[in-house]
Design an enzyme around this catalytic site. Sequence first.
Site: not given
Ligand code: ZN
Ligand code: ZN
Length: 399
Positions: A84, A142
């Site tokens: 991401d 994440e």
């Molecule tokens: Zn980051």
């Molecule tokens: Zn990262």
Amino acid sequence: MPTPDSVTLDPDVSALVPALVAVRREIHQAPELGFEETRTAALVADRLRALGLPVQTGVAKTGVVALVEGAHPGPTLLLRADMDGLPVQEATGAPYASRHAGRMHACGHDGHVAMLLAAAECLAARRDRLHGRVKLVFQPAEEGPGGAEPMIRAGVLAEPRVDAAFGIHLLNDFPVGTVGLRPGPVMAATDRIGLRVRGRGGHGAAPHQTVDSVVVAAHVVTALQAIAAREVAPTMPVVVTIGTIHGGFRYNVIAPEVELTGTVRSFDARLRQELPGRIERIARGVAAAFGAEVQASYDFGYPATVNDPGMTALARGAAAAVVGEARVLAMDPLMGGEDMSYFLEAVPGCFAFVGSADPARGLDHPHHSPRFDFDEAALPIGVQLLVRTAERYLAGGPA
Ligand SMILES: [Zn+2]
Ligand SMILES: [Zn+2]
């Protein structure tokens, strides 16, 4: 981006460098936010299928999983990359800058995806030599709300059962040509607090008729500094940061209510469980002293990222073979968080940092900055580290 002289790359890794950089730039131009990584996931799945690997898509929405089956029996190692980007407006001016306003790969996850794809290609070509399997995991989100835990819930650690995990993060804190490693806690647990201070509003000229929530909130913020200073052993790192404070209507009106939000960082699992109670006790006690009330909330975020000593020693050996013993850095823990932590809670593993800064070329802005970019010479180093660690693990397990 010449590879530093001190770095040792296998010929097949060196040969992949142009493709590796091209894939990284392609992903960099089209960043996608957490759980929206559909284009990135499609690119990943296409490339893995082209290698002849069995591929699972749509794992925890946008996650992708593939398996490199070695010719010989043995354990299963999970290699992980996050996919991401961030809601940041890119300001690097790079020719491969994001083509989407307000979205940017400002943490280097574009590099993580490209490196794991290249590692997959090398490992697939070396299948005949592998004793065991490598499970390639490309996870969503994440940066939040977190894709690792839902992927584990979706069964990514089963069939075949994962025995150990390894992952890398590019890091502009270190120069390109270095690898940072640390056994034990390496990244913090990231929790969130909310405090609502309730007093009684009134006229700014008549404070005695009110309970001033702004004054109470100021005392609460100050008193919370005692968590790190007086409540927790000085050998145990903890951070309590109040990031927002909102309240009041007008300069001459005493505010009835103030809302505070903040972040709490820690490494020790037992200490972490005590922190909500300690924070609430201090906030409530201080408020009570002034005749005010506090409503407290505490949301547990990612747990601390804790490296297994055996797996870290194995990764250290692999890193030394790639960048040279002297360039493997014994790093301090970082107070940032990572949802790699969920994989490392479930199986022994290691999360390593691949130095990616080149200050001479201005490639040393911090992660999440609109000007963040990294030296692409770090990419083949990361690939080689993934491949070398996987080979060493499958050749005999943790040192
Ligand atoms: Zn980051
Ligand atoms: Zn990262």
